[in-house]
Motif scaffolding. Structure first.
Motif, mmCIF file in Angstrom:
data_model
loop_
_atom_site.group_PDB
_atom_site.id
_atom_site.type_symbol
_atom_site.label_atom_id
_atom_site.label_comp_id
_atom_site.label_asym_id
_atom_site.label_seq_id
_atom_site.Cartn_x
_atom_site.Cartn_y
_atom_site.Cartn_z
ATOM 1 N N THR A 1 0.846 -1.188 0.000
ATOM 2 C CA THR A 1 0.000 0.000 0.000
ATOM 3 C C THR A 1 0.880 1.236 0.000
ATOM 4 N N PHE A 2 0.290 2.354 -0.375
ATOM 5 C CA PHE A 2 1.047 3.594 -0.496
ATOM 6 C C PHE A 2 0.333 4.716 0.246
ATOM 7 N N GLN A 3 1.140 5.619 0.771
ATOM 8 C CA GLN A 3 0.618 6.816 1.421
ATOM 9 C C GLN A 3 1.355 8.015 0.860
ATOM 10 N N ASP A 4 0.623 9.029 0.421
ATOM 11 C CA ASP A 4 1.209 10.205 -0.217
ATOM 12 C C ASP A 4 1.274 11.376 0.762
ATOM 13 N N PHE A 5 2.378 12.120 0.684
ATOM 14 C CA PHE A 5 2.570 13.301 1.527
ATOM 15 C C PHE A 5 3.029 14.470 0.653
ATOM 16 N N SER A 6 2.428 15.630 0.869
ATOM 17 C CA SER A 6 2.824 16.816 0.111
ATOM 18 C C SER A 6 4.286 17.140 0.381
ATOM 19 N N ALA A 7 5.002 17.556 -0.679
ATOM 20 C CA ALA A 7 6.447 17.737 -0.565
ATOM 21 C C ALA A 7 6.901 18.966 -1.342
ATOM 22 N N SER A 8 8.044 19.491 -0.932
ATOM 23 C CA SER A 8 8.715 20.579 -1.646
ATOM 24 C C SER A 8 10.101 20.111 -2.036
ATOM 25 N N VAL A 9 10.561 20.580 -3.205
ATOM 26 C CA VAL A 9 11.827 20.132 -3.774
ATOM 27 C C VAL A 9 12.847 21.265 -3.698
ATOM 28 N N GLU A 10 14.040 20.945 -3.230
ATOM 29 C CA GLU A 10 15.122 21.917 -3.157
ATOM 30 C C GLU A 10 16.411 21.273 -3.648
ATOM 31 N N GLY A 11 17.304 22.109 -4.169
ATOM 32 C CA GLY A 11 18.600 21.611 -4.577
ATOM 33 C C GLY A 11 19.455 21.269 -3.369
ATOM 34 N N THR A 12 20.499 20.480 -3.623
ATOM 35 C CA THR A 12 21.416 20.142 -2.538
ATOM 36 C C THR A 12 21.999 21.407 -1.929
ATOM 37 N N ARG A 13 22.307 22.361 -2.796
ATOM 38 C CA ARG A 13 22.776 23.668 -2.339
ATOM 39 C C ARG A 13 22.115 24.747 -3.189
ATOM 40 N N ASP A 14 21.483 25.697 -2.553
ATOM 41 C CA ASP A 14 20.977 26.893 -3.217
ATOM 42 C C ASP A 14 21.846 28.051 -2.748
ATOM 43 N N VAL A 15 22.802 28.458 -3.587
ATOM 44 C CA VAL A 15 23.816 29.427 -3.189
ATOM 45 C C VAL A 15 23.453 30.811 -3.719
ATOM 46 N N GLU A 16 23.324 31.763 -2.815
ATOM 47 C CA GLU A 16 23.099 33.150 -3.225
ATOM 48 C C GLU A 16 24.403 33.759 -3.728
ATOM 49 N N ILE A 17 24.335 34.392 -4.870
ATOM 50 C CA ILE A 17 25.502 35.060 -5.449
ATOM 51 C C ILE A 17 25.435 36.535 -5.083
ATOM 52 N N ARG A 18 26.403 36.980 -4.280
ATOM 53 C CA ARG A 18 26.432 38.370 -3.819
ATOM 54 C C ARG A 18 27.788 38.997 -4.160
ATOM 55 N N PRO A 19 27.797 40.304 -4.442
ATOM 56 C CA PRO A 19 29.070 40.978 -4.742
ATOM 57 C C PRO A 19 29.905 41.170 -3.483
ATOM 58 N N GLN A 20 31.206 41.113 -3.635
ATOM 59 C CA GLN A 20 32.125 41.361 -2.522
ATOM 60 C C GLN A 20 32.864 42.687 -2.658
ATOM 61 N N VAL A 21 32.588 43.400 -3.757
ATOM 62 C CA VAL A 21 33.095 44.769 -3.938
ATOM 63 C C VAL A 21 31.976 45.610 -4.532
ATOM 64 N N ASP A 22 32.080 46.912 -4.366
ATOM 65 C CA ASP A 22 31.088 47.832 -4.908
ATOM 66 C C ASP A 22 31.468 48.235 -6.332
ATOM 67 N N GLY A 23 30.449 48.562 -7.121
ATOM 68 C CA GLY A 23 30.731 49.048 -8.469
ATOM 69 C C GLY A 23 29.556 48.848 -9.401
#
Length: 397
Positions: A55-77
């Protein structure tokens, strides 16, 4: 009888003849109805059996990557170039954005010039020390003069080290003008355009890189389901029970089944009080890149039953939120029995109480209910149907 004779005696001869004929017809019809009672209804019947099933039981799920990396600047310009587009797949080290490098190139040039000046001052200080030391041995100069020259040399040496650090910092800042991907993955939204002024302290990220070689799928169990989970799988700890879980499936948003199976890896340490549930994480391979971070679906968890009493759903009917079947007792008489359901597949119920293996059950209970239903004590003519032929028409899964 005398009254009937008196009535017939008063009728005219023609009417009397008709009355006799009608009386005879009525008597014959009554006799025929008594002798031609309808035979018992012929209905398909099966025997309840136990079978290995899942038998099977279903559960609502959300999918995410192994890593979700935010890309941010390290200098201004100012952004001078955007080398990727939203949704692109990028490799680790690939250039994503370029910031105007001219101010940082000038800083590097200035730091390099300062280093050269500091190096020259160091050489001059060393020459002065080397010149004074022989004179000290001949008592031409004092010890204080030599120590002062050595102090100047040490100061010049420190200035060189500081200038070298400034050169390295300027070189690092210049390198930060070329923003590269920290890992393989897909590019998220890009809210900035070429020419936008960006800074290290800005609120939003330039974009997000989602590493999707393996995906993490999160789903939740209620307190009741979690208690059943702990009883269902072997092991003394939750971690051991997780290892004992079978592989799970992922049902995508369109209802299709993801071709790769996943494995439950972890269980959170505590319940979320707001929703009364605890989260689990499953890992799914994603070599083809079908799954994307942020998508949704359902995790389908199987439960294996070595020997379950299975009853076709078409053999049941519902009444006041309870499930019943028509069983065939001695002398082929109908007896209605309620069922205790522990699970179900797409075509069958798993039953723990109400009937037992070998009991005869009317297969067409639902259609029989639509025709008015059967009643306890009604006699039928069973037409036995083998479970094998039924399973071929309607598989157990």
């Amino acid at each position: 009888m005398n009254s009937l004779r008196s009535i017939f005696a008063k009728l005219p001869s023609g009417l009397l003849y008709s009355a006799v004929i009608l009386s005879a017809m009525y008597g014959c019809g009554t006799s025929q109805a008594k002798t031609d009672a309808p035979p018992p209804a012929a209905l398909p019947v099966i025997k309840a059996v136990t079978l290995p099933t899942t038998t099977f039981q279903d559960f609502s799920a959300s999918v995410e990557g192994t890593r979700d990396v935010e890309i941010r600047p390290q200098v201004d310009g100012y952004l001078t170039n955007i080398s990727i587009d939203e949704g692109d797949y990028v490799r680790k080290g690939q250039t994503l954005f370029t910031i105007d490098r001219r101010p940082y190139a000038e800083q590097l040039n200035n730091a390099t010039a300062n280093l050269q000046a500091a190096t020259a001052a160091l050489e001059n200080a060393k020459i002065n020390v080397d010149k004074l030391k022989p004179l000290l041995s001949n008592n031409v100069v004092s010890d204080v003069q030599v120590k002062s020259a050595e102090a100047s040399y040490n100061s010049a040496k420190a200035n060189v080290a500081q200038a070298q650090a400034q050169v390295e910092a300027a070189r690092i800042n210049l390198g930060f003008t070329n923003i590269t991907a920290p890992s393989d993955g897909y590019v998220g939204s890009i809210p900035f355009k070429t020419g936008s002024l960006i800074s290290r302290g800005m609120a939003g990220a330039l974009t997000t890189i989602s590493e999707v070689k393996d995906m993490r799928v999160y789903f939740s169990l209620s307190e009741t389901d979690f208690l059943k989970f702990k009883e269902k799988y072997p092991g003394n700890s939750v971690a051991e029970k997780v290892k004992g879980m079978p592989e799970v499936e992922l049902i995508l948003a369109d209802g299709s089944v993801y071709p790769e199976k996943g494995k439950v890896e972890t269980v959170e340490g505590q319940f979320d009080k707001t929703i009364g549930a605890i989260s689990l994480r499953a890992s799914f391979p994603n070599a083809q890149g079908i799954l994307r971070s942020g998508s949704t679906g359902k995790v389908r968890v199987p439960t294996l039953h070595a020997a379950a009493l299975v009853i076709p759903q078409e053999a049941t009917f519902e009444l006041q939120d309870k499930v019943f079947v028509y069983t065939v007792a001695d002398s082929n008489k109908i007896v209605t029995k309620p069922l205790t359901i522990s699970g179900k597949t797409s075509n069958y119920y798993l039953v723990t109480d109400g009937v037992k293996p070998g009991d005869k059950i009317v297969l067409s209970s639902q259609s029989t209910m639509m025709m008015g239903g059967l009643k306890d004590g009604v006699v039928i003519q069973p037409q036995m149907v083998s479970i094998d032929s039924l399973l071929k028409a309607k598989p157990l899964l």
